[in-house]
Design a protein around this motif. Structure first.
Motif, PDB file in Angstrom:
ATOM      1  N   ALA A 220      35.767  25.088  46.590  1.00 52.18           N
ATOM      2  CA  ALA A 220      36.876  24.475  47.320  1.00 52.18           C
ATOM      3  C   ALA A 220      38.119  24.385  46.440  1.00 52.18           C
ATOM      4  O   ALA A 220      39.247  24.590  46.902  1.00 52.18           O
ATOM      5  N   MET A 221      37.910  24.088  45.154  1.00 53.97           N
ATOM      6  CA  MET A 221      39.044  24.064  44.213  1.00 53.97           C
ATOM      7  C   MET A 221      39.663  25.456  44.099  1.00 53.97           C
ATOM      8  O   MET A 221      40.895  25.612  44.148  1.00 53.97           O
ATOM      9  N   ALA A 222      38.793  26.463  43.956  1.00 46.44           N
ATOM     10  CA  ALA A 222      39.289  27.833  43.791  1.00 46.44           C
ATOM     11  C   ALA A 222      40.057  28.301  45.024  1.00 46.44           C
ATOM     12  O   ALA A 222      41.040  29.056  44.910  1.00 46.44           O
ATOM     13  N   SER A 223      39.613  27.840  46.201  1.00 42.62           N
ATOM     14  CA  SER A 223      40.313  28.254  47.427  1.00 42.62           C
ATOM     15  C   SER A 223      41.743  27.736  47.481  1.00 42.62           C
ATOM     16  O   SER A 223      42.582  28.262  48.211  1.00 42.62           O
ATOM     17  N   LYS A 224      42.022  26.698  46.675  1.00 41.86           N
ATOM     18  CA  LYS A 224      43.385  26.154  46.595  1.00 41.86           C
ATOM     19  C   LYS A 224      44.091  26.622  45.324  1.00 41.86           C
ATOM     20  O   LYS A 224      45.144  26.085  44.959  1.00 41.86           O
ATOM     21  N   GLY A 225      43.489  27.606  44.632  1.00 42.56           N
ATOM     22  CA  GLY A 225      44.126  28.184  43.461  1.00 42.56           C
ATOM     23  C   GLY A 225      43.922  27.414  42.172  1.00 42.56           C
ATOM     24  O   GLY A 225      44.639  27.645  41.196  1.00 42.56           O
ATOM     25  N   VAL A 226      42.938  26.507  42.137  1.00 43.01           N
ATOM     26  CA  VAL A 226      42.686  25.702  40.940  1.00 43.01           C
ATOM     27  C   VAL A 226      41.312  26.065  40.379  1.00 43.01           C
ATOM     28  O   VAL A 226      40.291  25.940  41.076  1.00 43.01           O
ATOM     29  N   GLN A 227      41.267  26.518  39.143  1.00 45.31           N
ATOM     30  CA  GLN A 227      40.014  26.852  38.485  1.00 45.31           C
ATOM     31  C   GLN A 227      39.515  25.647  37.684  1.00 45.31           C
ATOM     32  O   GLN A 227      40.302  24.927  37.073  1.00 45.31           O
ATOM     33  N   VAL A 228      38.202  25.432  37.690  1.00 46.15           N
ATOM     34  CA  VAL A 228      37.597  24.353  36.920  1.00 46.15           C
ATOM     35  C   VAL A 228      37.016  24.956  35.648  1.00 46.15           C
ATOM     36  O   VAL A 228      36.038  25.709  35.712  1.00 46.15           O
ATOM     37  N   PRO A 229      37.585  24.671  34.470  1.00 52.05           N
ATOM     38  CA  PRO A 229      37.063  25.240  33.223  1.00 52.05           C
ATOM     39  C   PRO A 229      35.622  24.779  32.956  1.00 52.05           C
ATOM     40  O   PRO A 229      35.228  23.685  33.357  1.00 52.05           O
ATOM     41  N   LYS A 230      34.841  25.617  32.286  1.00 57.77           N
ATOM     42  CA  LYS A 230      33.455  25.270  31.973  1.00 57.77           C
ATOM     43  C   LYS A 230      33.369  23.973  31.177  1.00 57.77           C
ATOM     44  O   LYS A 230      32.416  23.203  31.313  1.00 57.77           O
ATOM     45  N   ALA A 231      34.373  23.739  30.322  1.00 59.13           N
ATOM     46  CA  ALA A 231      34.368  22.524  29.501  1.00 59.13           C
ATOM     47  C   ALA A 231      34.514  21.262  30.347  1.00 59.13           C
ATOM     48  O   ALA A 231      34.211  20.161  29.879  1.00 59.13           O
ATOM     49  N   ARG A 232      34.986  21.427  31.583  1.00 57.43           N
ATOM     50  CA  ARG A 232      35.152  20.278  32.474  1.00 57.43           C
ATOM     51  C   ARG A 232      33.939  20.047  33.376  1.00 57.43           C
ATOM     52  O   ARG A 232      33.968  19.168  34.237  1.00 57.43           O
ATOM     53  N   VAL A 233      32.892  20.829  33.190  1.00 58.30           N
ATOM     54  CA  VAL A 233      31.659  20.666  33.975  1.00 58.30           C
ATOM     55  C   VAL A 233      30.544  20.252  33.020  1.00 58.30           C
ATOM     56  O   VAL A 233      30.191  20.986  32.104  1.00 58.30           O
ATOM     57  N   VAL A 234      29.993  19.059  33.247  1.00 55.52           N
ATOM     58  CA  VAL A 234      28.934  18.528  32.384  1.00 55.52           C
ATOM     59  C   VAL A 234      27.709  18.239  33.241  1.00 55.52           C
ATOM     60  O   VAL A 234      27.779  17.499  34.226  1.00 55.52           O
ATOM     61  N   GLU A 235      26.583  18.827  32.857  1.00 51.81           N
ATOM     62  CA  GLU A 235      25.337  18.582  33.589  1.00 51.81           C
ATOM     63  C   GLU A 235      24.700  17.278  33.112  1.00 51.81           C
ATOM     64  O   GLU A 235      24.587  17.013  31.917  1.00 51.81           O
ATOM     65  N   ALA A 236      24.281  16.458  34.052  1.00 49.46           N
ATOM     66  CA  ALA A 236      23.622  15.192  33.738  1.00 49.46           C
ATOM     67  C   ALA A 236      22.342  15.086  34.575  1.00 49.46           C
ATOM     68  O   ALA A 236      21.886  16.074  35.157  1.00 49.46           O
ATOM     69  N   GLY A 237      21.762  13.894  34.645  1.00 50.37           N
ATOM     70  CA  GLY A 237      20.424  13.770  35.226  1.00 50.37           C
ATOM     71  C   GLY A 237      20.294  12.886  36.442  1.00 50.37           C
ATOM     72  O   GLY A 237      19.209  12.391  36.734  1.00 50.37           O
ATOM     73  N   TYR A 238      21.403  12.645  37.172  1.00 51.97           N
ATOM     74  CA  TYR A 238      21.399  11.775  38.345  1.00 51.97           C
ATOM     75  C   TYR A 238      21.076  10.321  37.993  1.00 51.97           C
ATOM     76  O   TYR A 238      20.694   9.544  38.871  1.00 51.97           O
ATOM     77  N   THR A 239      21.175   9.929  36.727  1.00 54.03           N
ATOM     78  CA  THR A 239      20.881   8.560  36.315  1.00 54.03           C
ATOM     79  C   THR A 239      22.127   7.910  35.718  1.00 54.03           C
ATOM     80  O   THR A 239      23.058   8.590  35.281  1.00 54.03           O
ATOM     81  N   PHE A 240      22.124   6.585  35.670  1.00 58.28           N
ATOM     82  CA  PHE A 240      23.231   5.841  35.062  1.00 58.28           C
ATOM     83  C   PHE A 240      23.413   6.249  33.611  1.00 58.28           C
ATOM     84  O   PHE A 240      24.534   6.506  33.160  1.00 58.28           O
ATOM     85  N   GLU A 241      22.321   6.310  32.851  1.00 63.45           N
ATOM     86  CA  GLU A 241      22.388   6.624  31.432  1.00 63.45           C
ATOM     87  C   GLU A 241      22.969   8.017  31.193  1.00 63.45           C
ATOM     88  O   GLU A 241      23.769   8.225  30.275  1.00 63.45           O
ATOM     89  N   SER A 242      22.578   8.972  32.026  1.00 64.55           N
ATOM     90  CA  SER A 242      23.113  10.326  31.852  1.00 64.55           C
ATOM     91  C   SER A 242      24.586  10.385  32.229  1.00 64.55           C
ATOM     92  O   SER A 242      25.350  11.182  31.686  1.00 64.55           O
ATOM     93  N   GLY A 243      25.002   9.525  33.158  1.00 67.47           N
ATOM     94  CA  GLY A 243      26.415   9.443  33.503  1.00 67.47           C
ATOM     95  C   GLY A 243      27.240   8.910  32.348  1.00 67.47           C
ATOM     96  O   GLY A 243      28.359   9.375  32.097  1.00 67.47           O
ATOM     97  N   VAL A 244      26.676   7.931  31.614  1.00 65.45           N
ATOM     98  CA  VAL A 244      27.345   7.402  30.424  1.00 65.45           C
ATOM     99  C   VAL A 244      27.538   8.513  29.392  1.00 65.45           C
ATOM    100  O   VAL A 244      28.633   8.703  28.848  1.00 65.45           O
ATOM    101  N   ALA A 245      26.465   9.259  29.120  1.00 64.30           N
ATOM    102  CA  ALA A 245      26.531  10.327  28.109  1.00 64.30           C
ATOM    103  C   ALA A 245      27.545  11.402  28.510  1.00 64.30           C
ATOM    104  O   ALA A 245      28.319  11.893  27.672  1.00 64.30           O
ATOM    105  N   ALA A 246      27.570  11.771  29.782  1.00 61.94           N
ATOM    106  CA  ALA A 246      28.507  12.796  30.252  1.00 61.94           C
ATOM    107  C   ALA A 246      29.947  12.296  30.159  1.00 61.94           C
ATOM    108  O   ALA A 246      30.857  13.035  29.768  1.00 61.94           O
ATOM    109  N   ALA A 247      30.159  11.026  30.524  1.00 59.09           N
ATOM    110  CA  ALA A 247      31.505  10.466  30.474  1.00 59.09           C
ATOM    111  C   ALA A 247      32.036  10.415  29.045  1.00 59.09           C
ATOM    112  O   ALA A 247      33.236  10.630  28.807  1.00 59.09           O
TER     113      ALA A 247
END
Length: 350
Positions: A220-247
């Motif tokens: 959806a971002m790309a369809s509006k001409g905006v690319q999301v860099p790989k550095a801006r995508v962080v995989e986490a584990g659907y948990t609060f703790e993993s959200g802390v680490a990703a943030a």
């Protein structure tokens, strides 16, 4: 006759024990199988016999349990729910939905948590289904995404429904949640606010839901001409703790994003914690959007903008499909479309 029946059943009541199907058969002068047929509304019982047995059940206050109801049949009146999901609130909402569908139906719900990473988990589900003689099984993500598990249930002739973000089976067995659409709506919303540097905290890529949300957002971002860099995508584990680490990875770098989309609300709460610790004001300095619209979303401060995906309705439909097979296709076609609930956690960037 009534006095004699009550006297005959007094032994059970005196001992504090509830009457059993054996007691009803003895008091009525019929076989246990006949009683079971009456409980299950079988047409193979004469009207006068049915009325006599039902009168006895009323007199002694007998209420059949689900296992007793299944004695005349190969399967019980139990619906199983098999899940492998780290988000407790999601599972609770799914159970509530299933119970909504089963209320007053005579069916009961039994749950089976599992670890889909364990090599023997499919055998465990097989034992669960066979030992309980389940009428059917609801498969909840991530277990629902395992084709080998679905194949096993088909092999043992156990009906099932699968809840997943995309169609993975016949329509009569699927409840599709369309997660990709919800993530795309988030992208449109944040871009509409004027954000261009948007980060994404994904769920585990072993989960189909995480893949769908990630792709839906990035496309959806790309369809509006905006690319999301790989550095801006962080995989986490659907948990609060993993959200802390990703943030921490995203917010303590040289340049932090102006907005973060989290693939569930638990991880969004982790972002809130890191932002508060770092003195980053939400939403003035950082916009945050979640996914699920769990009760947590309205309890955070500021309240969290999040994608509502109607988890309770999804559980209700999945269970109803198992006990109403003649309506399964119509039920599966019911709209379970996610949509964004806008609250206070996002605003235009400064």
């Amino acid at each position: 006759m009534i006095a004699r029946r009550k006297a005959a059943g007094s032994d059970a009541s005196a001992s504090g024990k509830a009457s059993t199907i054996n007691d009803i058969a003895r008091l009525s002068g019929v076989s246990k199988k006949t009683v079971s047929r009456i409980i299950n509304d079988s047409p193979l019982v004469r009207k006068d016999t049915r009325e006599r047995v039902e009168a006895v059940m009323r007199e002694v206050g007998y209420s059949p349990d689900p296992m007793a109801r299944g004695l005349a049949f190969r399967k019980s009146f139990l619906i199983g729910m098999v899940y492998d999901n780290p988000t407790a609130q999601y599972i609770v909402n799914m159970q509530y939905g299933a119970l909504d569908a089963l209320r007053d139906s005579g069916f009961e719900l039994v749950v089976h948590p599992c670890d889909s990473r364990s090599p023997g988990y499919i055998d465990g589900v097989r034992r669960f289904a066979q030992q309980q003689k389940l009428h059917g099984v609801m498969l909840v993500p991530r277990a629902s995404e395992d084709q080998a598990l679905a194949d096993m249930l088909a092999d043992i002739d156990c009906r099932y429904t699968r809840i997943a973000s995309v169609a993975m089976d016949e329509p009569s067995r699927m409840v599709v949640t369309h997660d990709r659409n919800g993530a795309a709506e988030v992208a449109d919303y944040l871009l509409g606010l004027g954000h261009a540097d948007i980060a994404l905290i994904t769920g585990p890529q072993a989960y189909r839901s995480a893949i769908e949300r990630t792709q839906g957002f990035i496309e959806a971002m790309a369809s509006k001409g905006v690319q999301v860099p790989k550095a801006r995508v962080v995989e986490a584990g659907y948990t609060f703790e993993s959200g802390v680490a990703a943030a921490e990875k995203l917010l303590f770098g040289k340049q932090r994003p102006t907005a973060i989309f989290c693939s569930n609300d638990e991880m969004a709460a982790g972002v809130y914690k890191v932002a508060m610790r770092a003195g980053i004001a939400i939403p003035r300095q950082l916009s945050v959007v979640g996914f699920d619209d769990s009760p947590l979303a309205s309890r955070l401060w500021p309240s969290l903008t999040s994608v509502r995906r109607h988890t309770r309705d999804t559980g209700r439909i999945a269970a109803a499909m198992l006990i109403q097979p003649e309506a399964a296709v119509a039920l599966s076609a019911a709209s379970i479309r996610p949509h964004l609930i806008i609250r206070d956690s996002a605003r235009p960037p400064e």
